[in-house]
Design a protein around this motif. Structure first.
Motif, PDB file in Angstrom:
ATOM      1  N   ALA A 215      19.312 -12.447 -98.188  1.00  0.00           N
ATOM      2  CA  ALA A 215      18.276 -13.368 -98.654  1.00  0.00           C
ATOM      3  C   ALA A 215      16.896 -12.747 -98.506  1.00  0.00           C
ATOM      4  O   ALA A 215      16.055 -12.841 -99.417  1.00  0.00           O
TER       5      ALA A 215
ATOM      6  N   ASP B 163      10.567 -19.270 -99.475  1.00  0.00           N
ATOM      7  CA  ASP B 163      10.968 -20.673 -99.322  1.00  0.00           C
ATOM      8  C   ASP B 163      12.491 -20.816 -99.342  1.00  0.00           C
ATOM      9  O   ASP B 163      13.056 -21.656 -98.630  1.00  0.00           O
ATOM     10  N   GLU B 164      13.153 -20.003-100.168  1.00  0.00           N
ATOM     11  CA  GLU B 164      14.616 -20.041-100.236  1.00  0.00           C
ATOM     12  C   GLU B 164      15.224 -19.499 -98.943  1.00  0.00           C
ATOM     13  O   GLU B 164      16.226 -20.036 -98.454  1.00  0.00           O
TER      14      GLU B 164
ATOM     15  N   ILE C  66      21.951 -21.364-104.039  1.00  0.00           N
ATOM     16  CA  ILE C  66      20.761 -20.760-104.650  1.00  0.00           C
ATOM     17  C   ILE C  66      21.175 -19.673-105.631  1.00  0.00           C
ATOM     18  O   ILE C  66      20.608 -19.549-106.722  1.00  0.00           O
TER      19      ILE C  66
ATOM     20  N   LYS D  74      20.483 -19.539-109.720  1.00  0.00           N
ATOM     21  CA  LYS D  74      19.755 -18.430-110.346  1.00  0.00           C
ATOM     22  C   LYS D  74      20.570 -17.846-111.506  1.00  0.00           C
ATOM     23  O   LYS D  74      20.026 -17.555-112.578  1.00  0.00           O
TER      24      LYS D  74
ATOM     25  N   CYS E  28      24.401 -22.714 -98.611  1.00  0.00           N
ATOM     26  CA  CYS E  28      23.044 -22.738 -99.154  1.00  0.00           C
ATOM     27  C   CYS E  28      22.734 -21.445 -99.902  1.00  0.00           C
ATOM     28  O   CYS E  28      22.143 -21.463-100.982  1.00  0.00           O
TER      29      CYS E  28
ATOM     30  N   ASN F 199      11.120 -18.428-106.780  1.00  0.00           N
ATOM     31  CA  ASN F 199      11.741 -19.638-106.257  1.00  0.00           C
ATOM     32  C   ASN F 199      12.465 -20.346-107.412  1.00  0.00           C
ATOM     33  O   ASN F 199      11.843 -20.807-108.362  1.00  0.00           O
TER      34      ASN F 199
ATOM     35  N   LEU G 252      14.967 -22.135 -96.334  1.00  0.00           N
ATOM     36  CA  LEU G 252      15.935 -23.200 -96.569  1.00  0.00           C
ATOM     37  C   LEU G 252      17.308 -22.809 -96.040  1.00  0.00           C
ATOM     38  O   LEU G 252      18.018 -23.630 -95.440  1.00  0.00           O
TER      39      LEU G 252
ATOM     40  N   MET H 217      10.601 -28.526-102.083  1.00  0.00           N
ATOM     41  CA  MET H 217      11.855 -28.055-102.672  1.00  0.00           C
ATOM     42  C   MET H 217      12.794 -29.242-102.843  1.00  0.00           C
ATOM     43  O   MET H 217      13.011 -29.998-101.907  1.00  0.00           O
TER      44      MET H 217
ATOM     45  N   TYR I  82      15.646 -12.923-102.043  1.00  0.00           N
ATOM     46  CA  TYR I  82      15.192 -14.274-102.329  1.00  0.00           C
ATOM     47  C   TYR I  82      13.716 -14.508-101.996  1.00  0.00           C
ATOM     48  O   TYR I  82      13.087 -13.734-101.279  1.00  0.00           O
ATOM     49  N   HIS I  83      13.206 -15.611-102.532  1.00  0.00           N
ATOM     50  CA  HIS I  83      11.855 -16.076-102.235  1.00  0.00           C
ATOM     51  C   HIS I  83      11.800 -16.581-100.791  1.00  0.00           C
ATOM     52  O   HIS I  83      12.798 -17.060-100.234  1.00  0.00           O
TER      53      HIS I  83
END
Length: 246
Positions: free
Chosen positions: A148, A155-156, A176, A180, A172, A198, A159, A1, A152-153
Motif C-alpha cells: 500500500a 488516505d487509502e 481498494i 481501482k 480493505c 485516491n 484506511l 472517504m 496507494y494514496h
C-alpha cells in the motif's frame, strides 16, 4: 472517504438473475480441456489466442470467459440464439481499450471480463456505458502495508492500517484494488495511472457509482455511470454446457 464504498452492497446470487445487468461468475477449474473440441467452441481468432496460453489455468480461464460471453449473447439476443459459437469472436480493440464481441452483420458488442485464481466473470455492455468490474482473490500472506505504501494514496493507506487484524487489512487492501481495476476498465484508463490517486475521490470526480462484495474469498467490485444496479450470478460449468448444448 465514503464508507459505502467499503461496505458490501453488491448483490451476488447463487443462481442466474433475471436482469440483463448481470455479471456471471464461474469456476474455470471445473473445465476438463481434454474433453473439449475447442475448434467447435471458439472462433479461429480465439483459438489462436488460446494456443499462446502456456499454463493450464490460463487456458481454462480463457475458455471459460469466452463461453460465458457467448452464452450471454445468446441469452440477451434471442435473434442470435441459433448462431454457432465459432461465429462469435472476442477481440480487444486497442483504439478505445475495450473488449468487443464481433458477429457478422451485427454491431460489435462491448463486454468486460475478469479472472483470478480460477474464478472468472463476464458481462455484456451493449449500451456502451462507462462500466467495469474486477475480482481478486483475497490472499492473507501478502505484505499489505508495504504494498500500500508503495502504490496507494496516503488516505487509502491510513484506511487499511486502521484495521487491527491481518484479515481486515487484507479485505480493505483488496477492496481498494478491485475498485481501482474496475474504475480503470470503466474509464478506459491504464491501471498504472490510477494506483496512486485516491480511488474514492476519482469515483466522485468522474461521477461514477461503485458497489462491492466478497464471494468465497474473492473481492468483487463494479463501477458504472448508470443508476441501474448490476448483480452477480453464479453459473456452474455443467449448467453452462447444458445451456450451450456442447
Amino acid at each position: 472517504m465514503s464508507a459505502s464504498l467499503i461496505s458490501n452492497t453488491l448483490t451476488i446470487n447463487n443462481q442466474l438473475a433475471k436482469t440483463t445487468q448481470q455479471i456471471v461468475l464461474m469456476q474455470a477449474e471445473q473445465i476438463d480441456i481434454t474433453s473439449l473440441n475447442v475448434a467447435l467452441l471458439l472462433s479461429p481468432f480465439e483459438c489462436t489466442v488460446l494456443a499462446k496460453r502456456k499454463m493450464l489455468t490460463a487456458k481454462k480461464e480463457y475458455i471459460a470467459t469466452r463461453l460465458l460471453l457467448k452464452w450471454l449473447v445468446k441469452h440477451q439476443y434471442p435473434a442470435l440464439s441459433a448462431l454457432p459459437l465459432t461465429q462469435i469472436s472476442s477481440e480487444f480493440d486497442n483504439n478505445d481499450s475495450k473488449l468487443k464481441l464481433h458477429i457478422a452483420n451485427h454491431p460489435a458488442i462491448h463486454c468486460c471480463l475478469s479472472h483470478s485464481h480460477g474464478l472468472v466473470a463476464a458481462a455484456l455492455n451493449p449500451a456502451r456505458s462507462q462500466f467495469g468490474f474486477d475480482l481478486e482473490k483475497i490472499a492473507l500472506k501478502r505484505p499489505f502495508e508495504k504494498l500500500a505504501k508503495h502504490f496507494y494514496h496516503t488516505d487509502e493507506i491510513n484506511l487499511i492500517m486502521e484495521n487491527n487484524t491481518l484479515s481486515k487489512q487484507a479485505e480493505c487492501f483488496y477492496r481498494i484494488w478491485t475498485l481501482k481495476e474496475a474504475l480503470a476498465k470503466a474509464s478506459a484508463q491504464p491501471i498504472a495511472k490510477l494506483l496512486s490517486p485516491n480511488v474514492f475521490d476519482e469515483l466522485r470526480q468522474q461521477q461514477l457509482t461503485a458497489h462491492s462484495n466478497v464471494f468465497n474469498g474473492f473481492d468483487v467490485s463494479v463501477v458504472t455511470n448508470k443508476s441501474t444496479l448490476w448483480q452477480c450470478s453464479l453459473l456452474t460449468y455443467s449448467q453452462l454446457r447444458r445451456l450451450l448444448t456442447f
